[in-house]
Design a protein around this motif. Structure first.
Motif, mmCIF file in Angstrom:
data_model
loop_
_atom_site.group_PDB
_atom_site.id
_atom_site.type_symbol
_atom_site.label_atom_id
_atom_site.label_comp_id
_atom_site.label_asym_id
_atom_site.label_seq_id
_atom_site.Cartn_x
_atom_site.Cartn_y
_atom_site.Cartn_z
ATOM 1 N N ASP A 6 0.835 -1.211 0.000
ATOM 2 C CA ASP A 6 0.000 0.000 0.000
ATOM 3 C C ASP A 6 0.868 1.260 0.000
ATOM 4 O OD1 ASP A 6 -2.337 -1.419 -0.009
ATOM 5 O OD2 ASP A 6 -2.723 -1.226 2.149
ATOM 6 N N TRP A 7 1.891 1.248 0.844
ATOM 7 C CA TRP A 7 2.755 2.437 0.932
ATOM 8 C C TRP A 7 3.517 2.652 -0.375
ATOM 9 C CZ3 TRP A 7 2.248 6.179 4.218
ATOM 10 C CH2 TRP A 7 3.222 7.169 4.287
ATOM 11 N N LYS A 8 3.953 1.562 -0.995
ATOM 12 C CA LYS A 8 4.650 1.660 -2.279
ATOM 13 C C LYS A 8 3.724 2.236 -3.354
ATOM 14 C CE LYS A 8 7.144 -1.132 -5.706
ATOM 15 N NZ LYS A 8 7.592 -2.505 -6.066
ATOM 16 N N ASN A 9 2.467 1.789 -3.385
ATOM 17 C CA ASN A 9 1.503 2.310 -4.358
ATOM 18 C C ASN A 9 1.204 3.786 -4.120
ATOM 19 O OD1 ASN A 9 1.277 -0.157 -5.637
ATOM 20 N ND2 ASN A 9 -0.511 -0.802 -4.450
ATOM 21 N N TYR A 10 1.148 4.158 -2.866
ATOM 22 C CA TYR A 10 0.914 5.556 -2.491
ATOM 23 C C TYR A 10 2.054 6.449 -2.981
ATOM 24 C CZ TYR A 10 1.066 9.539 0.781
ATOM 25 O OH TYR A 10 1.158 10.788 1.345
ATOM 26 N N LEU A 11 3.303 6.033 -2.724
ATOM 27 C CA LEU A 11 4.466 6.806 -3.168
ATOM 28 C C LEU A 11 4.542 6.865 -4.696
ATOM 29 C CD1 LEU A 11 7.230 5.579 -0.659
ATOM 30 C CD2 LEU A 11 5.894 7.698 -0.586
ATOM 31 N N ALA A 12 4.212 5.744 -5.338
ATOM 32 C CA ALA A 12 4.251 5.698 -6.805
ATOM 33 C C ALA A 12 3.226 6.659 -7.404
ATOM 34 C CB ALA A 12 3.993 4.278 -7.293
ATOM 35 N N ALA A 13 2.045 6.723 -6.798
ATOM 36 C CA ALA A 13 1.005 7.637 -7.290
ATOM 37 C C ALA A 13 1.428 9.091 -7.102
ATOM 38 C CB ALA A 13 -0.310 7.371 -6.557
ATOM 39 N N ASN A 14 2.080 9.396 -5.986
ATOM 40 C CA ASN A 14 2.594 10.747 -5.759
ATOM 41 C C ASN A 14 3.616 11.125 -6.823
ATOM 42 O OD1 ASN A 14 1.072 11.329 -3.520
ATOM 43 N ND2 ASN A 14 2.643 10.750 -2.041
ATOM 44 N N LYS A 15 4.516 10.194 -7.099
ATOM 45 C CA LYS A 15 5.551 10.458 -8.105
ATOM 46 C C LYS A 15 4.937 10.636 -9.487
ATOM 47 C CE LYS A 15 9.989 8.830 -9.892
ATOM 48 N NZ LYS A 15 9.649 9.219 -11.277
ATOM 49 N N GLN A 16 3.982 9.786 -9.822
ATOM 50 C CA GLN A 16 3.341 9.903 -11.132
ATOM 51 C C GLN A 16 2.648 11.257 -11.278
ATOM 52 O OE1 GLN A 16 0.322 6.975 -11.918
ATOM 53 N NE2 GLN A 16 -0.064 7.706 -13.995
ATOM 54 N N SER A 17 1.946 11.672 -10.233
ATOM 55 C CA SER A 17 1.251 12.958 -10.262
ATOM 56 C C SER A 17 2.246 14.102 -10.419
ATOM 57 C CB SER A 17 0.440 13.139 -8.975
ATOM 58 O OG SER A 17 -0.316 14.326 -9.017
#
Length: 262
Positions: free
Chosen positions: A146-157
């Motif tokens: 979950d934390w990895k997906n959260y960080l990945a979404a932040n980076k993508q944005s």
């Protein structure tokens, strides 16, 4: 004869009722409040070369609001106001974080006639609990995905935003495209953590903000006033989706006001 008389009276009464109803609708339409949502970049206004303190002042002067619905908690507003009246500055810790208020909105009360309405649903216990829970999630090995997906979404944005070449551009911030880019990260954050974070979750805090905004909209309904909602730009898309559901306001675009101060 009596039947004709009664019939004519009925027509007259029906006509008067219809006329009053039409008149009420016309007056309501005429007296709809105008609403705008201004997205801010908080501390960035002190350093940005374009979307800075001076720009915000000129923009608000151009908008000429009757009410400013501010990202200030109601329980912090009195202290901030008294401090400004007494010392010409604001020392209330929460409000101090936002130069759009300390350096722009409060000083403009000396030049313009508008009322500030505090509408933020933020509370310190809520913020402390949110921070504590996010730290716990980050350290929990069972939540690593979950934390990895959260960080990945932040980076993508962030990457998509930077790729536009319009970072902190006030024109771009006030577009649906900007809101969509913010949603890349915010919707993942919301899906993963909203329930768990309680009042500090993304949907939950926006619901709290918007509840106060709606109270102000209802209180001043059909007054023919201009109401300016000022919040961090990430909240803008959430609010606009809700505001578009209302038929008692005229929701204005920011672009004409940005053009006017170009």
């Amino acid at each position: 004869m009596n039947s004709i008389y009664k019939f004519l009276c009925f027509l007259l009464i029906a006509g008067l009722i219809l006329s009053c109803d039409t008149s009420n609708k016309t007056n309501s339409q005429k007296n709809k409040n105008e609403v705008l949502v201004l997205g801010t970049i908080h501390s960035g206004h002190r350093t940005d070369s374009i979307y800075n303190i001076s720009y915000l002042k000129r923009l608000i002067k151009q908008i000429k609001p009757d009410y400013i619905l501010a990202e200030i908690p109601p329980d912090r507003f009195e202290e901030a106001t008294l401090g400004f009246i007494k010392n010409d500055s604001i020392s209330e810790p929460r409000v101090m974080r936002f130069p759009e208020y300390t350096d722009v909105v409060f000083p403009l009360t000396k030049e313009m006639e508008f009322e500030i309405i505090p509408t933020a649903g933020w509370t310190k216990p809520m913020a402390d609990e949110r921070s504590q829970k996010l730290r716990a999630i980050r350290k929990d090995s069972t939540r690593a995905k979950d934390w990895k997906n959260y960080l990945a979404a932040n980076k993508q944005s962030d990457d998509v935003y930077k790729a536009t070449g319009k970072v902190n551009d006030p024109y771009f911030i006030h577009t649906n495209t900007y809101d969509s880019i913010q949603d890349i990260s915010l919707q993942v954050y919301n899906r993963l953590f909203n329930v768990e974070l309680g009042l500090g979750g993304w949907d939950n805090i926006n619901i709290a903000h918007y509840w106060n905004i709606e109270k102000a909209l209802e209180k001043h309904r059909y007054q023919g006033k201009r109401m300016l909602i000022i919040y961090g730009a990430g909240h803008k898309g959430w609010f606009l989706r809700e505001l578009r559901k209302r038929d008692d306001i005229n929701l204005l675009e920011m672009k004409p006001f940005l053009e006017a101060i170009r």
